[in-house]
Motif scaffolding. Structure first.
Motif: not given
Length: 276
Positions: A47-54, A58-60, A81-84, A87-89
């Motif tokens: 969902s968009e809300v879960n994508q936003r939370a992730i 990650r921004a932190k 899809e989540l932009g993850i 090399k450290e992912e």
């Protein structure tokens, strides 16, 4: 204890203040997230809300680790899809049997069954007329065409081969044997399979329609800690989210275990925090 948050969510918590302290003090460095019943909506999308939370996490600088019974191939799709990326992912698939670095798709950990073991397991499954799918890193196979195996293969984006397990080489790598059927059908033979297999293998009911069989000692906590080792993190720096019995070891041993309200009672009872 029941706590209502500002947005109206209702949270059930045994140690709410400890949870808030750890989150606000930036003690959490990695969040391991189950997929089905946790991150994914009923239509198997994020969902968009879960994508936003992730994205906010990650921004932190918080690492997000997709950790599921699903295939590595499928988890890499969701990571993209989540932009993850990088090399450290990492992702952890097959309920902890494999952990892969996202960028190069290199395994940093695996603990899998052999073809010989899978053939012994499926022989016992055949004895109770169970439907099952044998998963390797590259394919999924079932000896009997059935709607459950086809549906599960479609969810993971892999082709299902109608092929007997005897076709496996003894030393071939098998990630898991997945028993699939209507809940009441699995209920009828689950105890028999547990008696026959649980002494040698890790057997867990991950969903009403799934009973998963893996190498002894394989679970999501072990796979997650393999990633944590790569990142130089301790288990106290990890938050994990899940809903089913294949999340038990993970949620019970990391710094913060978060259960879904839709999760099974055994998971909610050992978690630090339960969502709405």
């Amino acid at each position: 204890m029941k706590i209502s948050t500002l947005d109206g969510n209702v949270l059930y918590k045994v140690g709410y203040n400890e949870y808030i302290k750890k989150v606000r003090n930036d003690m959490i460095k990695l969040v391991a997230i189950d997929m089905d019943g946790t991150l994914l909506s009923m239509d198997h999308t994020i969902s968009e809300v879960n994508q936003r939370a992730i994205h906010l996490a990650r921004a932190k600088g918080v690492k997000i680790l997709l950790c599921s019974g699903r295939t590595i191939h499928n988890l890499l799709h969701f990571a993209k899809e989540l932009g993850i990326e990088g090399k450290e992912e990492y992702v952890v698939g097959y309920n902890g049997a494999g952990a892969v670095q996202v960028e190069d798709e290199v395994f940093v950990y695996d603990n899998c069954l052999t073809g010989k073991e899978a053939k012994a397991i499926t022989k016992i499954c055949d004895g109770v007329s169970a439907n099952y799918t044998v998963h390797t890193f590259h394919k999924a196979m079932t000896p009997r065409d059935n709607v459950h195996s086809r549906h599960e293969a479609a969810l993971n984006g892999v082709e299902i081969l109608i092929e007997a397990p005897e076709a496996l080489e003894d030393e071939e790598v098998v990630t898991k044997v997945l028993v699939l059927d209507d809940p009441e059908v699995i209920d009828a033979y689950e105890e028999e399979l547990l008696r026959a297999l649980s002494g040698t293998y890790h057997v867990v009911r991950t969903m009403p329609i799934y009973l998963e069989i893996m190498r002894k000692g394989v679970n999501k906590f072990i796979g997650t800690m393999a990633v944590a080792h790569e990142l130089g993190l301790g288990k106290e720096e990890i938050m994990a989210l899940g809903d089913a019995m294949n999340d038990y070891e993970l949620l019970s041993q990391v710094g913060l275990g978060v259960a879904m309200e839709n999760g099974v009672e055994a998971i909610k009872s050992i978690s630090d925090f339960v969502t709405r």
